[in-house]
Design a protein around this motif. Structure first.
Motif, PDB file in Angstrom:
ATOM      1  N   ASP A   1     -11.768 -56.061 -61.161  1.00  0.00           N
ATOM      2  CA  ASP A   1     -12.103 -57.955 -61.635  1.00  0.00           C
ATOM      3  C   ASP A   1     -12.453 -59.464 -60.587  1.00  0.00           C
ATOM      4  O   ASP A   1     -12.200 -60.520 -61.067  1.00  0.00           O
ATOM      5  N   GLY A   2     -13.168 -58.268 -59.072  1.00  0.00           N
ATOM      6  CA  GLY A   2     -13.806 -59.292 -58.554  1.00  0.00           C
ATOM      7  C   GLY A   2     -12.318 -59.766 -57.282  1.00  0.00           C
ATOM      8  O   GLY A   2     -13.121 -61.146 -56.820  1.00  0.00           O
ATOM      9  N   THR A   3     -10.842 -59.885 -57.276  1.00  0.00           N
ATOM     10  CA  THR A   3     -10.412 -59.931 -56.625  1.00  0.00           C
ATOM     11  C   THR A   3     -10.337 -59.420 -55.676  1.00  0.00           C
ATOM     12  O   THR A   3     -10.641 -58.130 -55.100  1.00  0.00           O
ATOM     13  N   LEU A   4      -9.725 -59.753 -54.246  1.00  0.00           N
ATOM     14  CA  LEU A   4      -9.211 -59.260 -53.042  1.00  0.00           C
ATOM     15  C   LEU A   4      -8.194 -59.218 -52.683  1.00  0.00           C
ATOM     16  O   LEU A   4      -7.127 -60.357 -52.572  1.00  0.00           O
TER      17      LEU A   4
ATOM     18  N   GLY B   1     -10.768 -64.334 -42.904  1.00  0.00           N
ATOM     19  CA  GLY B   1      -9.969 -65.702 -42.858  1.00  0.00           C
ATOM     20  C   GLY B   1     -11.118 -66.936 -42.752  1.00  0.00           C
ATOM     21  O   GLY B   1     -11.001 -67.944 -42.648  1.00  0.00           O
ATOM     22  N   GLU B   2     -12.284 -66.670 -41.363  1.00  0.00           N
ATOM     23  CA  GLU B   2     -12.966 -67.783 -40.451  1.00  0.00           C
ATOM     24  C   GLU B   2     -13.742 -67.881 -41.949  1.00  0.00           C
ATOM     25  O   GLU B   2     -14.573 -69.016 -42.012  1.00  0.00           O
ATOM     26  N   ARG B   3     -13.853 -66.716 -43.565  1.00  0.00           N
ATOM     27  CA  ARG B   3     -15.090 -67.771 -44.080  1.00  0.00           C
ATOM     28  C   ARG B   3     -14.545 -67.981 -45.270  1.00  0.00           C
ATOM     29  O   ARG B   3     -14.879 -68.507 -46.086  1.00  0.00           O
TER      30      ARG B   3
ATOM     31  N   ALA C   1     -19.429 -67.091 -54.429  1.00  0.00           N
ATOM     32  CA  ALA C   1     -20.460 -66.132 -54.325  1.00  0.00           C
ATOM     33  C   ALA C   1     -20.944 -66.477 -53.553  1.00  0.00           C
ATOM     34  O   ALA C   1     -21.992 -65.413 -51.832  1.00  0.00           O
ATOM     35  N   HIS C   2     -20.680 -67.718 -52.234  1.00  0.00           N
ATOM     36  CA  HIS C   2     -21.877 -67.460 -50.975  1.00  0.00           C
ATOM     37  C   HIS C   2     -21.445 -67.434 -50.068  1.00  0.00           C
ATOM     38  O   HIS C   2     -21.430 -67.057 -48.545  1.00  0.00           O
ATOM     39  N   VAL C   3     -19.989 -66.363 -50.250  1.00  0.00           N
ATOM     40  CA  VAL C   3     -19.510 -65.803 -49.213  1.00  0.00           C
ATOM     41  C   VAL C   3     -18.894 -64.603 -49.800  1.00  0.00           C
ATOM     42  O   VAL C   3     -18.681 -63.590 -48.623  1.00  0.00           O
TER      43      VAL C   3
END
Length: 586
Positions: A92-95, A125-127, A72-74
């Motif tokens: 489904d919430g996937t990337l 990637g940084e996150r 949730a935080h990213v």
């Protein structure tokens, strides 16, 4: 969290799928089996530099696919950024992310089913991802990296303060450089300004208007052919509306009117003729409009030779400008606008120099004040950082070791300076990151002098210091997925067990992936993947397979003694697994 990773055509890996998940995942295998390719593929997936030499000759293309779920935080930040590129997260919430590299060096990236710049993979990637390898240990020896570590530990408010300082420092240096340049190059600036003023004076006397040259060209053409234009328009006007003098020549409007009346007379018999009569009304209206406009045009035609001479002279004046300053009048106007801006930049008047000097002094004072605040914040954070890392080192089989974080003023060298702290402190150096040098020092045991990391830490100690720092950072958040590539190099025995414990503890709040050669570390895994090499064919390939209890014990036995089928080695491995399970259950 990275749920799955698929690698095809990269190095020795022909086609492998890594099932991943929460907790601690270890990746082991024989030397040369392809463990490095797993780390390389992760680096590629998250926007790292592509090396075409890693691509297998057949099929000549390497692909890395990853499926992520975002915490949730990213999630909000990532979703907003990829939406700008036209991509989206699945229902489904996937990337889904993908990176393709050809043997010729061409690289393509996809996110959420859309082709995107590789830089977007880096931003995601940084996150969500942080890679730590043996090269990271070497980076930790650099003073700049040590300062960055302390600033990161100090927290977001401190990093915000650092950003404000960097911006203020840039403004101060810009004014400083501008003032120095104006003073040092006053003669050259004055000469350039004189040339610009001459050009502006010449342009202002002519006062060209945008598009004026084209308008004058059209006007000159009309004046030069005025008689021919008048004859043509008069003939057309007479043909449409007649001369109005009662002659017998039929004009267009009269003929149309006659045709319309004739058709209207028969409209009661056949409505088609009535419709055609209505259309002739439209024709008559259009012909009347053209006739009126022709009359207006005839009235506007000017055969004044004096006006033609004026146009010639004006065009000649404009051509004199375009020969010197631009291709056309619009370009001349743009040159003049740029020249006025440049004149302001070239100003070396005493008034402006005094104003710039006052601004420089003001910004210099603000930089000094903010640098002092930044330095005080670093001193406060240094004590806490050193204490937290020291606690972690005690848990990594370095019970008597201690870390010191030393914050000292930058020496005043050839670069910019500010007043030092305290009365009579002299001058100290300052840069975009502040006025402090940071140094991490290690006291490996009581009685030993504190030495900088680059001098006082062995390879194994440096591995543990880096891991301790990462554990400390993990408590403050950070990327959800952490990857460690053989950071346990040079470590063994009890220290290896303690590293396994710390990684397992880190995995309670993060997804942790570890490439390791130590069985003591591998025993703490929640998921164990083995990279196996197949040399049975003409080309060496590797695959990745998960191992469970029995096979896992055999793999640990191989790592322990190189004897995967030894009963004694398997027993030792099973004992190691039991110890790890008990430690994880605490």
């Amino acid at each position: 969290m990275l749920e799955e990773l698929r690698i095809t055509g990269l190095g020795v890996i022909e086609d492998a799928t890594l099932p991943l998940g929460p907790g601690l995942t270890v990746i082991t295998g024989e030397t040369g089996a392809g463990k490095t390719m797993v780390v390389t593929s992760l680096n590629l997936l998250f926007g790292g530099r592509a090396d075409a030499g890693r691509v297998r000759a057949d099929p000549g293309r390497a692909t890395v696919d990853g499926r992520l779920t975002l915490p949730a935080h990213v999630r909000a930040a990532v979703e907003s950024r990829i939406a700008d590129a036209g991509a989206e997260i699945d229902d489904d919430g996937t990337l889904l992310m993908s990176r393709t590299l050809t043997a010729e060096g061409r690289s393509r990236a996809h996110v959420g089913g859309r082709t995107v710049p590789v830089s977007l993979l880096s931003e995601v990637g940084e996150r969500v991802f942080a890679l730590h390898g043996q090269s990271d240990q070497l980076r930790l020896l650099r003073p700049a990296e040590q300062r960055a570590a302390l600033d990161r530990y100090a927290g977001p408010e401190h990093e915000k303060l650092l950003g404000q300082f960097t911006e203020l420092y840039s403004r101060w240096r810009a004014v400083e450089d501008d003032l120095a340049d104006r003073r040092a190059n006053a003669r050259q600036r004055s000469q350039e300004a004189d040339l610009l003023r001459l050009g502006l004076d010449e342009i202002s006397r002519v006062d060209p208007q945008p598009g004026e040259d084209e308008l004058l060209r059209e006007e000159a053409q009309r004046l030069e052919h005025v008689e021919g234009l008048r004859t043509a328009s008069q003939l057309a006007h007479v043909a449409l509306a007649g001369t109005g003098e009662g002659d017998d020549v039929a004009d267009v409007l009269s003929l149309i009117a006659t045709a319309r009346r004739t058709l209207e007379a028969q409209a009661s018999v056949d409505r088609v003729l009535g419709e055609l009569a209505e259309r002739l009304d439209e024709v008559a209206t259009l012909a009347g409009d053209v006739s009126t406009e022709l009359g207006t045009y005839l009235a506007s035609l000017d055969a004044d030779p004096g006006r033609l001479q004026e146009v010639y002279e004006r065009r000649a004046a404009l051509r004199a400008l375009t020969r010197k300053y631009a291709e056309d009048v619009d370009g001349v106007v743009a040159w003049a606008d740029h020249a006025r801006t440049r004149l302001a930049e070239l100003d070396t008047s005493d008034e402006l120099l005094e104003e710039l000097d006052r601004e420089r002094q003001r910004l210099h004072g603000e930089v000094a004040e903010l640098a002092a605040v930044l330095s005080a914040a670093r001193h406060e954070a240094a004590g806490r950082f050193a204490a937290d890392v020291t606690v972690e080192l005690a848990g990594l089989a370095m019970p008597h070791a201690r870390i010191e974080v030393v914050v000292v003023p930058k020496p005043a060298g050839s670069g910019p300076t500010i007043p030092g702290p305290g009365d009579g402190g002299g001058e100290v150096g300052v840069g975009p990151d502040g006025a402090d040098d940071i140094e991490l020092r290690l006291l490996p045991h009581p009685g030993a002098p504190a030495q900088p990391l680059q001098k006082g830490a062995s390879g194994g100690e440096l591995s543990r210091v880096m891991l301790a720092i990462e554990v400390v950072f993990a408590g403050a958040g950070g990327p959800p997925t952490l990857v460690f590539d053989e950071v346990d190099s040079g470590v063994g025995g009890t220290a290896a067990v303690e590293i396994g414990k710390r990684l397992a503890r880190l995995a309670r709040e993060h997804q942790v992936l570890v490439v390791t050669h130590l069985p003591q570390v591998a025993a703490f895994a929640d998921r164990h993947l083995v990279v196996a090499k197949d040399t049975g064919g003409a080309v060496t390939t590797s695959g990745v397979r998960p191992v469970e209890r029995t096979d896992r014990a055999r793999e640990l036995a191989r790592m322990l003694a190189g004897l995967p089928d030894s009963d004694l080695g398997i027993a030792h491995a099973e004992e190691l697994l039991s110890v790890a399970d008990r430690e994880k259950a605490r």
